[in-house]
Design a protein around this motif. Sequence first.
Motif, PDB file in Angstrom:
ATOM      1  N   LEU A 364       0.664  -1.109   0.014  1.00 48.35           N
ATOM      2  CA  LEU A 364       0.144  -0.018  -0.106  1.00 48.35           C
ATOM      3  C   LEU A 364       0.752   1.213  -0.078  1.00 48.35           C
ATOM      4  CD1 LEU A 364      -2.875   1.035   0.024  1.00 48.35           C
ATOM      5  CD2 LEU A 364      -2.870   0.846   2.729  1.00 48.35           C
ATOM      6  N   PHE A 365       0.627   2.073  -0.856  1.00 48.22           N
ATOM      7  CA  PHE A 365       1.220   3.411  -1.096  1.00 48.22           C
ATOM      8  C   PHE A 365       0.341   4.684  -0.942  1.00 48.22           C
ATOM      9  CE2 PHE A 365       3.044   6.854  -3.599  1.00 48.22           C
ATOM     10  CZ  PHE A 365       4.338   7.172  -2.843  1.00 48.22           C
ATOM     11  N   ALA A 366       0.610   5.757  -0.426  1.00 48.09           N
ATOM     12  CA  ALA A 366      -0.288   6.759  -0.214  1.00 48.09           C
ATOM     13  C   ALA A 366       0.534   8.002   0.004  1.00 48.09           C
ATOM     14  CB  ALA A 366      -1.211   6.559   0.561  1.00 48.09           C
ATOM     15  N   GLN A 367       0.232   8.960  -0.933  1.00 44.77           N
ATOM     16  CA  GLN A 367       1.062  10.017  -0.828  1.00 44.77           C
ATOM     17  C   GLN A 367       0.510  11.129   0.528  1.00 44.77           C
ATOM     18  OE1 GLN A 367       0.999  11.797  -4.805  1.00 44.77           O
ATOM     19  NE2 GLN A 367       2.711  10.671  -5.308  1.00 44.77           N
ATOM     20  N   SER A 368      -1.167  10.899   0.486  1.00 42.16           N
ATOM     21  CA  SER A 368      -1.341  11.670   1.753  1.00 42.16           C
ATOM     22  C   SER A 368      -1.664  10.644   2.890  1.00 42.16           C
ATOM     23  CB  SER A 368      -2.834  11.941   1.211  1.00 42.16           C
ATOM     24  OG  SER A 368      -3.916  12.310   2.051  1.00 42.16           O
TER      25      SER A 368
END
Length: 980
Positions: A364-368
């Motif tokens: 899982l990757f999230a910038q926010s």
Amino acid sequence: MQTSSDRHEYPAHWEADVVLRDGGTARIRPITVDDAERLVSFYEQVSDESKYYRFFAPYPRLSAKDVHRFTHHDFVDRVGLAATVGGEFIATVRYDRIGADGMPASAPADEAEVAFLVQDAHQGRGVASALLEHIAAVARERGIRRFAAEVLPANSKMIKVFTDAGYQQKRSFEDGVVRLEFGLEPTDRSVAVQRAREQRAEARSVQRLLAPGSVAVIGAGRTPGGVGRSVLANLRDAGFAGRLYAVNKAVREKELDGVPAYPSVRDIEGPVDLAVVAVPAAQVPEVVAECGEHGVQGLVVVSAGYAESGPEGHDRQRELVRMARAYGMRIIGPNAFGIINTAPDVRLNASLAPEMPRSGRIGLFAQSGAIGIALLSRLHRRGGGVTGVTGVSTFVSSGNRADVSGNDVIQYWYEDPDTDVVLMYLESIGNPRKFTRLARRTAAVKPLVVVQGARHGAAPQGHAVRATRLPHATVSAVLRQAGVIRVDTITELVDAGLLLARQPLPAGPRVAILGNSESLGLLTYDACLAEGLRPLPPVDLTTAASADDFHRVLSDALADDACDAVVVTAIPALGETSPDDAALAEALRSAAAATPSKPVLVVHVELGGLAEALSAAASTAPQAGDRTPAATNGAPQPPAAPAAPSRGDTRHPVERPPTERPSTEATATPAAPPSAPTRPLTAETTASARSADSRLIPAYPAAERAVRALAEAVKYAQWRREAAEPGKVPEYEDIDEKGAARQIDELLARDEGLALGAEDTAALLGRYGIQVREARPAPTPDEAVAAAGALGYPVALKTTAPHLRHRADLGGVRLDLADEEQLRRAYTELTELFGGPEELRPVVQAMAPRGVDTIVRTVVDPAAGAVLSFGLAGPASQLLGDMAHRLIPATERDAASLVRSIRTAPLLFGWRGSAPVDTGALEELLLRVSRLVDDHPEVVAVSLEPVVVAPHGLSVLGATVRLARPPARDDLGPRTLPVY
């Protein structure tokens, strides 16, 4: 810096940060006269053996003449580059231009001798390979086409650097010396070698962040509360498997919450692999310097006050990245939420998430940070909404992504055996060209699902991104071409991820529907049709159906060769024969397990514990390959002993503080540690890893959500099958590539950027076998008649004024003019309606065979690359935006799918009894245009409108071409880290 008049200006654009083989970073820059002391110090640390290999004789020290020679360069015929860490040299490379006699020379001589020297402590890190890429790029820029190198036969490491680079080489042996000569033009093999090295280095740099042997939290407050103290508590409570330290310059205690505490990271006796920085932005530079001097490998900067806060913060962010990279460290952040690794032998929660997510196989990757919290919560939750039937392998929230970006994390997940599915929330894509390349490679072995925020506005203030002129719809189409599963909301992101993580890919779009509610079955049927699936008639089991009924009918559906997937619908039922949740879940799971090649989904309506039962039905015993620990009677168990490190594992022995609290999750010894050797990554090995897990069935609270997730899986499976045979870029014998290059050079010599006239456009396109139907200017009625006589009746008369061009609906075109009388009458009508000939710019063109009017366009976007677009002319493309897009170069398969991707494609294939048109000729035209743009990057835009496609052949009635000097292709140059 050098200031002599006979020298060129310092080439600052040659400076670059690179990731080395072990995941650390180094800075490459030109050597100048100011580097004399650094060079001497560097040479003193090189072993006598390495000096002997460099100079072919004992050479204990550099003379003053040597130092002058190796630091004074003209940056044209003599160039030296250095790789530095912490401001000090760790390696050097230089070239000297030579003539045919081997003596020093100037241009036009195009050969140079090249030589390297790498400090012994840094050999084996890939420094020489990185330097070779950069010195070769510099040499090409300065007109050098070949390198020559003389190497002693015993210097096998340096010989390997040259031979492994992938360039075309010649080798000779004379006077006890191996002489290597090689061209510097990139080859398919050299580019492949470079990208493989890039992947290994960037993956390793992320792995060092996600699997550290020791972590220091810098800024952990002395009293509970605050960001730093929260991260420290989260690391401790997760049961981190390595050494954990608290750092606060005001600390007086020896421990904080049972964790050893120190005033500075420099006071820690052992190594520190990862530092979590949670101090005010003004104090971060001092912390970074201390970490760099102590040998910290990476930073997670949760501190705010950087680019998201305005121009001053942006400057602070650039300086942060510069400092960290100078010490060989990579950064996640700043303004980051943190990182998580649920592997049993790591258990890293270096984030602000108060609870460690359940272990699973989703990356899982999230910038926010806010979206990251929402995604973790949804995946962790079992009740309500979508059941959380699987967990997370690793999680990265990049914040401002000043250094580590989604591209880096994809490099890691591509080869991570513990990650089967990648979910990404992106608010910006810093390097779309590279992202597309990495996505295509990753999607070939594991699903990559992306939702993009800020689609219709500017990127978040903290994100530096390359400007793109492409609309979001085009970017979305390009990503889909690369195999990315594009969804619109985080709900859809989780829905698709849960299905792909635990169910096989469907073999086709045929869907069986069964359940105990006729109405819910019909809703599911309609949803399937809306998503382009092919549902079979729903099977209604009635509300009296038992668990055995569900098992029997599901087994029959899965055994049916006419079915590719099954959606089970279930509503609460009352009665003695109605199954309870656990019985129904077990019935569905056992039936699905008997046919593991087809996916099964459940749509449940307010069914209490069914979602939880489905996710737990298969977990009564530990499963091979499942990283989720099994519960023992529901009671918490003590943490399992850490797995022994495998060969090459750099993690340190586990030393937990004596008061460290055990994990509150039940655990069991894993079947195999994640660091165990794995098979080479292929689609087969990832599928095998997924099938080794327990067969958990995802449940959805609405038919539309389940079907939408299934539709995405169907499209992705189709892409995987097609990607296995991607097609090829065809060769056409009638293409005059060299003639086109000469014409383009001549045209650009007149102007750096220009739109070609009709004659030059037709000539350039003609060199690629694209014939434009001639249109002759008709400034007067008599000249119109003369043109028609030369072209032959029937003809068309049309205006080319910008406000009337391609606007047949306004009446600016007259067709099928059979003779002079009709032509003169039409000419009079046009000029009376729209104005004089000087305003209308009328032309006469011979009539083309009737067909379907289409548009073919290309545009070269500085961020995403060259894009080929196709659609029908008129309202379909102008009003409805019905255009399809593919990246250039397009293959035969791309061209065929491009023609069929638009919604109005049936008009090309005989819709409602009309004659099908020659789509073969249309596909060839698309491929020829693609070849033109790919062969000549100076062709920055092509528009063919309209292209009339008839039952036999086609006619290009209008064409425009724009030329410009192309920007440098950084994806074809040496490896560099982006500079934001």
